[in-house]
Every structure is written in C-alpha cells, then in structure tokens.
Scaffold this active site. Sequence first.
Site, PDB file in Angstrom:
ATOM      1  CB  SER A   1      42.963 -56.565 -53.756  1.00  0.00           C
ATOM      2  OG  SER A   1      43.624 -57.776 -54.078  1.00  0.00           O
TER       3      SER A   1
ATOM      4  CE  LYS B   1      42.489 -59.403 -57.229  1.00  0.00           C
ATOM      5  NZ  LYS B   1      43.324 -59.729 -56.053  1.00  0.00           N
TER       6      LYS B   1
ATOM      7  CB  SER C   1      43.944 -60.048 -51.800  1.00  0.00           C
ATOM      8  OG  SER C   1      44.266 -58.732 -51.470  1.00  0.00           O
TER       9      SER C   1
HETATM   10  N1  GLN Z   1      45.584 -55.722 -48.026  1.00  0.00           N
HETATM   11  C1  GLN Z   1      46.912 -56.114 -48.376  1.00  0.00           C
HETATM   12  C2  GLN Z   1      47.590 -55.013 -49.165  1.00  0.00           C
HETATM   13  O1  GLN Z   1      46.973 -54.007 -49.378  1.00  0.00           O
HETATM   14  C3  GLN Z   1      46.896 -57.393 -49.146  1.00  0.00           C
HETATM   15  C4  GLN Z   1      46.542 -57.223 -50.558  1.00  0.00           C
HETATM   16  C5  GLN Z   1      46.612 -58.496 -51.331  1.00  0.00           C
HETATM   17  O2  GLN Z   1      46.632 -59.575 -50.747  1.00  0.00           O
HETATM   18  N2  GLN Z   1      46.681 -58.355 -52.628  1.00  0.00           N
HETATM   19  O3  GLN Z   1      48.723 -55.154 -49.555  1.00  0.00           O
END
Ligand code: GLN
Length: 485
Positions: free
Chosen positions: A151, A76, A175
């Site tokens: 994400s 990532k 995410s």
């Molecule tokens: N969807 C969640 C957010 O927008 C989690 C994102 C993540 O786990 N990085 O914060």
Amino acid sequence: MHNKSLSELSLLLRQRECSSVEMTRYFLDRIENDNRLLNSFITVTPDVALRQAKVADERIQSGNAETLTGIPLAHKDIFCTQGVKTSCGSKMLDNFIAPYNATVVEKCQAAGMIMLGKTNMDEFAMGSSNETSYYGPVKNPWDTKTVPGGSSGGSAAAVSARLTPIATGTDTGGSIRQPAAFCGITGLKPTYGLVSRYGMIAFASSLDQGGPLGHSAEDVALLLNVIAGFDARDSTSLNHPKEDYTKHLNDNLAGLKIGLPKEYFSEGLDPEVFKVLEAARSELEKAGATLHEIHLPHTELAVPIYYIIAPAECSSNLSRYDGVRFGHRCNNPSDLTDLYKRSRAEGFGAEVKRRIMIGTYALSAGYYDAYYLKAQKIRRLIRDDFVAAFKQVDVILGPTTATTAFKIDEKVDDPIAMYLSDIYTISVNLAGLPAISIPAGFVNQQPVGLQLIGNYLNEAQLLNVAHQYQQRTDWLMQNPLGIAG
Ligand code: GLN
C-alpha cells in the site's frame, strides 16, 4: 541534485553549497511538474516545508545540525501530521486534520527534516496495488500503465521518480517491500516494535510496522537512525538500545551464511525473476557469502492465515469510524443506527468493507475457534520455522514478489489473485521479523526486487548485506524513463 544520496545532500547543506530552502524548492518543483502524471501525493505541503527549511537553515548556520537536518522527505498519509490532512487514502478521513504528530513524524521533525507532503496509499493500507485509494491509483514511474505496488505505492513512486530523496511507509503484509520492488528502490520493514506505531493509523496492530523507503541501503539506514527507538506511548514498542545503522554497512561478508528457502524458489516464481535472483546470489557468493538450502515448511499457510488475522484486527480497529467521533458523516440521518450505517457505507471503499466483513465473521462467537484461534496457532508455527532457520543461517534470501509490476486494472476484480501476490512478504510480518527489498535487476525494463530477511533486531546486518551488494552492482544508478540520469 535529485540523483544525490542523503549523505551527498547533507554535505551540500553543510558546505553551504545549497540552502535547505533551495533544496526544498527544487523538490517541490519536481513534484509540481511530475505528480500530476504519477498521482503519488495526496497532499503537498509547500508552506510547511518552506517554513521548516528556514528553521533548518538557521540550525545549520548555528552549527548544531544533525546528518539529515534540512533534507526533504515525504510521509505516507497514514502518519498523523498536526494541522495537515491525514486521510489514510480513505473518503472516511478526507476531512480529517490530525491534531497531533505521529512519533515517526515528530522524530523526523526533531532531526530537522523537511516534510514535502503526504503520499498516496491504498485505503487504510489494504491493498497491493494502490488501486483501493479514494484518491485514485498511483502510476509506476517505470511504466505508467502498471501499478507501483501497495500500500505504500505513493511513497515508492515518489522516491523512484526522485520527487523526494526519501519517504516513510508502513508494512503490514509487505506494503514497504512490495512497492519498493515494483518501483526499483530500497525498502526496509523493521522488526515489529522497533519503530513506534503511535499516531500511525491502525490497520492490523499486531502486524503494522513503519519504516523507510529510499534509493540505497545507506539512505534507508540514515532514516532508520532517526525513526527507530522506544516510545512509551506505544505499548508494543521495544525497549532496545539506540543503534547507528550505518556502522556496519562496510563490514566484509566473508563467512556470511545465506539461507535459500526451497519454498520461495518453487512453482509460481516467474522464471525471468528467478534468473535475476540467481545472478544476485552469485554476486553475494563472490563477496564471500556461502549459500545454504533451508526450509520454511509453513510458507503456503501464510497468505490464508494473514487474511484471517489482518481482517480480524482491522474489523476491530476500524469500528471507531462511526460518523460521530471520527471522519465522514452522512447527511440527515433518521436515527443513530441510520447514522452509523450510512456513514460507514459511504465512507469506506469496497476492499475495506470486504475485510471488515471477513474479520467480523472470523471473530464471531461461532467461528472464533475455527478461524481466528486456528490462525493464531499457525502463526506460531510460521515463526518457529524462522527461529529454526536462523539457527543455521545469518540471513535469508528470496524474491520480494513473484513477478514484476502488474498492469493497472489487471487484478482489481480478483481479490484472491491480489492476495496471493503477497506470498513472499507476509510470513515476515506474521513472525515480526525485519526484511529489506533491494533492486536486483530488470525483466523487460521493469525492476525486480530481492528480499533479505533477518533475525530479530538484525537490521544492521541486513543493511550491511544490502549495502555490499549495492557497492558491487549499479542498479541504483538507473532511473525510470523520462527522468534525467
Ligand atoms: N497487501 C497486503 C494487504 O492488502 C499488505 C498490505 C500492507 O502491508 N499494508 O493486506
């Protein structure tokens, strides 16, 4: 080759049926052919990959290879990679070449793994759909009109479309698990502190945790073996003895107690997703497990307090991007204040700005007690719910998401709807627990994820349950449309 498990790929290499250079070329070709459609990579690194593959081949020849030596992976784009652009999905870091490697990257390199490239992600990991990326949305390989989740959507889509055998991701509020669910693959969020955060660009430091996304529990266990471990450079790293996460994969499930939280199987859960989970539950019962209803009474508070704590931490972490020390700098600033203001205004996207503003507000003198402190107290209650539940059961089973992947553009203009889609994943981060999402079936040809939550440092047991389930079902054998079986 792209349908093989990591153990099978490892065997090919060790039996010299294929070299790492050939294997790497094979996956680079797949990326070349399919990535334009999916947009799952921000940067592809063929030169680095082929150089590492040559070294891996020499290591295999000399007989001191590890299990994953010579096997390609994707990182990532939140993990710093020395000499390679590390953008975190943001214009702010579009020009950032990391001067050092994240511990996760370093560990993969030391194991002889090959980096194919850096995957697309929501900007600074803030998002659930990959639509906040500066580099454009990623498409879900199962239906390119839908989102891959976020994400870590780039990693999930790349694994799902078999552009890479395995990938890394990070999970602050879901995410790793949510994109794994939407893309029909397996994703593990480890116990907070098991995988080093050093060199992993910070979003919300008390929640962020790196982990693997792969096809099967076994593949994920093999990568966890490589990336887990104490790191003195991360002050919240756990000093936990090294484990072999493949060791208990084949343990019998007889007597295993599975908890079903009432709050996870109520209103809001798509009835079709519910049916898929019901079938999965009975499969585990057939394997010898018993099911028990449990309660996690503070579940409904998880999303609201996450959206105080995560923005609060992000507003602090992202203050370093000032146009001086890091990242984008505006043209012709008139003075220092203008430089800060315009660099940040131009460098950050709308979602990141929204969170910085919410976080700054929640931490400000007049509101700190009412919001931030209150949220921290509720965070403790959420953790206590789990501590109580794990006195009754070994693992907790629930959905990863309430629905299958939603359409691109469906929720971009409605942040609250987007935030609520994380309802089943966020409590786990607030409590610091490990959890895994595994494919459990389909609704209208879209994958459904099943989530298993474990007690602290109980990754081995989660992987065991996941593996046993995967031995009894064939969801893993299915590929998105257009990908040869
Ligand atoms: N969807 C969640 C957010 O927008 C989690 C994102 C993540 O786990 N990085 O914060």
